[in-house]
Design an enzyme around this catalytic site. Sequence first.
Site, PDB file in Angstrom:
ATOM      1  N   SER A 147       0.628  -1.326   0.259  1.00 11.33           N
ATOM      2  CA  SER A 147      -0.301   0.366   0.267  1.00 11.33           C
ATOM      3  C   SER A 147       0.516   1.008   0.097  1.00 11.33           C
ATOM      4  O   SER A 147       2.767   1.126   0.406  1.00 11.33           O
ATOM      5  CB  SER A 147      -1.440  -0.100   1.168  1.00 11.33           C
ATOM      6  OG  SER A 147      -1.945   0.775   1.491  1.00 11.33           O
ATOM      7  N   TYR A 161      -2.019  -1.149  10.286  1.00 12.28           N
ATOM      8  CA  TYR A 161      -1.857  -1.230   9.055  1.00 12.28           C
ATOM      9  C   TYR A 161      -1.061  -0.883   8.690  1.00 12.28           C
ATOM     10  O   TYR A 161      -0.394  -1.706   7.805  1.00 12.28           O
ATOM     11  CB  TYR A 161      -3.623  -0.814   8.740  1.00 12.28           C
ATOM     12  CG  TYR A 161      -3.723  -0.804   7.122  1.00 12.28           C
ATOM     13  CD1 TYR A 161      -3.796  -2.006   6.732  1.00 12.28           C
ATOM     14  CD2 TYR A 161      -2.592   0.240   6.245  1.00 12.28           C
ATOM     15  CE1 TYR A 161      -3.689  -2.387   5.317  1.00 12.28           C
ATOM     16  CE2 TYR A 161      -3.280   0.094   4.659  1.00 12.28           C
ATOM     17  CZ  TYR A 161      -3.771  -1.430   4.235  1.00 12.28           C
ATOM     18  OH  TYR A 161      -3.479  -1.410   3.454  1.00 12.28           O
TER      19      TYR A 161
HETATM   20  P1  NAP Z   1     -12.004  -6.407   0.578  1.00  9.71           P
HETATM   21  O1  NAP Z   1     -11.858  -5.350  -0.723  1.00  9.71           O
HETATM   22  O2  NAP Z   1     -12.141  -6.013   2.403  1.00  9.71           O
HETATM   23  O3  NAP Z   1     -10.975  -7.892   0.002  1.00  9.71           O
HETATM   24  C1  NAP Z   1     -10.203  -8.420   0.548  1.00  9.71           C
HETATM   25  C2  NAP Z   1     -10.109  -9.696   0.506  1.00  9.71           C
HETATM   26  O4  NAP Z   1      -9.037 -10.274   0.667  1.00  9.71           O
HETATM   27  C3  NAP Z   1     -11.402 -10.110  -0.240  1.00  9.71           C
HETATM   28  O5  NAP Z   1     -11.682 -11.997  -0.681  1.00  9.71           O
HETATM   29  C4  NAP Z   1     -11.390 -11.667   1.390  1.00  9.71           C
HETATM   30  O6  NAP Z   1     -12.009 -12.679   1.704  1.00  9.71           O
HETATM   31  C5  NAP Z   1      -9.787 -11.453   1.833  1.00  9.71           C
HETATM   32  N1  NAP Z   1      -8.949 -12.023   3.241  1.00  9.71           N
HETATM   33  C6  NAP Z   1      -9.731 -11.152   4.051  1.00  9.71           C
HETATM   34  N2  NAP Z   1      -7.906 -11.424   5.377  1.00  9.71           N
HETATM   35  C7  NAP Z   1      -8.241 -12.504   4.697  1.00  9.71           C
HETATM   36  C8  NAP Z   1      -7.534 -14.209   5.798  1.00  9.71           C
HETATM   37  N3  NAP Z   1      -6.930 -13.727   6.455  1.00  9.71           N
HETATM   38  N4  NAP Z   1      -7.131 -14.518   4.898  1.00  9.71           N
HETATM   39  C9  NAP Z   1      -7.677 -14.936   3.326  1.00  9.71           C
HETATM   40  N5  NAP Z   1      -8.180 -14.078   2.504  1.00  9.71           N
HETATM   41  C10 NAP Z   1      -8.845 -13.228   3.162  1.00  9.71           C
HETATM   42  O7  NAP Z   1      -9.775  -5.954   0.589  1.00  9.71           O
HETATM   43  P2  NAP Z   1      -9.253  -4.903  -1.242  1.00  9.71           P
HETATM   44  O8  NAP Z   1      -9.571  -3.422  -1.100  1.00  9.71           O
HETATM   45  O9  NAP Z   1      -9.123  -5.806  -2.477  1.00  9.71           O
HETATM   46  O10 NAP Z   1      -8.102  -4.659   0.432  1.00  9.71           O
HETATM   47  C11 NAP Z   1      -6.671  -5.851  -0.683  1.00  9.71           C
HETATM   48  C12 NAP Z   1      -5.694  -5.375  -0.551  1.00  9.71           C
HETATM   49  O11 NAP Z   1      -4.980  -4.727  -0.884  1.00  9.71           O
HETATM   50  C13 NAP Z   1      -5.156  -5.646   1.332  1.00  9.71           C
HETATM   51  O12 NAP Z   1      -3.633  -6.282   0.743  1.00  9.71           O
HETATM   52  C14 NAP Z   1      -5.142  -4.275   1.473  1.00  9.71           C
HETATM   53  O13 NAP Z   1      -4.561  -3.737   2.400  1.00  9.71           O
HETATM   54  C15 NAP Z   1      -4.436  -3.434   0.238  1.00  9.71           C
HETATM   55  N6  NAP Z   1      -4.776  -2.332  -0.242  1.00  9.71           N
HETATM   56  C16 NAP Z   1      -6.156  -2.072  -0.785  1.00  9.71           C
HETATM   57  C17 NAP Z   1      -6.363  -0.835  -1.098  1.00  9.71           C
HETATM   58  C18 NAP Z   1      -7.809   0.029  -1.962  1.00  9.71           C
HETATM   59  O14 NAP Z   1      -7.747   0.701  -1.918  1.00  9.71           O
HETATM   60  N7  NAP Z   1      -7.881  -0.786  -1.637  1.00  9.71           N
HETATM   61  C19 NAP Z   1      -5.151   0.000  -1.388  1.00  9.71           C
HETATM   62  C20 NAP Z   1      -4.312  -0.059  -0.851  1.00  9.71           C
HETATM   63  C21 NAP Z   1      -3.613  -1.127  -0.444  1.00  9.71           C
HETATM   64  P3  NAP Z   1     -13.157 -12.863   2.984  1.00  9.71           P
HETATM   65  O15 NAP Z   1     -13.078 -12.053   3.629  1.00  9.71           O
HETATM   66  O16 NAP Z   1     -13.503 -14.353   2.828  1.00  9.71           O
HETATM   67  O17 NAP Z   1     -11.540 -14.229   3.516  1.00  9.71           O
END
Ligand code: NAP
Length: 263
Positions: A147, A161
Amino acid sequence: MFTSIAGRAVVVTGGTRGIGKGIAAVFARSGARVLITGRDSDVARAAAAELDAQALAPHGEVSFVQADVASREDCRRVAAIAQERLGGIDVLCANAGIFPDARLVDMTEEELDLVLGTNLKGTVLTVQACLPALASSGRGRVILTSSITGPITGFPGWTHYGASKAGQLGFMRTAAIELAPSGITVNAVLPGNIATEGLADLGEDYAAGMTAAIPLRRLGTVDEIGYAALFFATDEAAYITGQTIVVDGGQVLPESPEAMAGI
Ligand code: NAP
């Protein structure tokens, strides 16, 4: 012209929604054979079916396995299923992550453990479990979803985080050295604010505030993170390891609100 990655075996943790689903979609549309993971098997099943329908023939396919990255046993099971179903692992996208809000002043030990256990320990456990398969590939690729928050920026509520996301990069730099003799590269994508289900949970005010701070004046799409991950997986990126790519619409660039006011 990039060499096709069609037929490569790809594991995407947290590939059932959001950025991970976008990464899985980009790989599947490029003809890769993709295994996605998540904790909720109903969501995973539906996502795999949706993505499988978009996969590029003749090799492209998407299937799922229910697994928690915070569990060493689950991580080992994912690697074993990838071996059985895909014949190995060429690309591992360690993407699963959570971003609950907690101010430092009253953050509980449980809240700290949950975020570090999922985002940081989960990354390490996932990579460890997949190492034998990645080494056998001969061109193994590990791509972390970090991130901008932590490695570059800060935001109130996200000390744990930010530490987990910066920690992923510390892990990456030594892992890249240790795994180089096995022909495995380890790199990270640093997304800015990307339109995902997880981000939507933070509310409209959060998204609007972030959009106002982004020079390109929009949130990123999950596909745009997928394309950066795909680049790290190509043969043409074989000499890049231990590096990061920021995909944020320029969000880390303005020095002050005045820098944004002029555009
Ligand atoms: P999201 O929409 O909440 O999706 C998260 C995904 O991870 C889901 O498939 C969830 O499925 C899975 N997950 C969560 N905890 C888990 C666990 N303990 N074991 C296995 N799977 C797990 O989140 P996102 O926004 O796509 O973020 C995904 C990644 O991108 C993260 O690492 C986040 O830090 C990073 N990120 C996101 C953003 C952003 O703006 N969205 C920015 C920077 C970085 P289940 O809940 O069913 O397990």
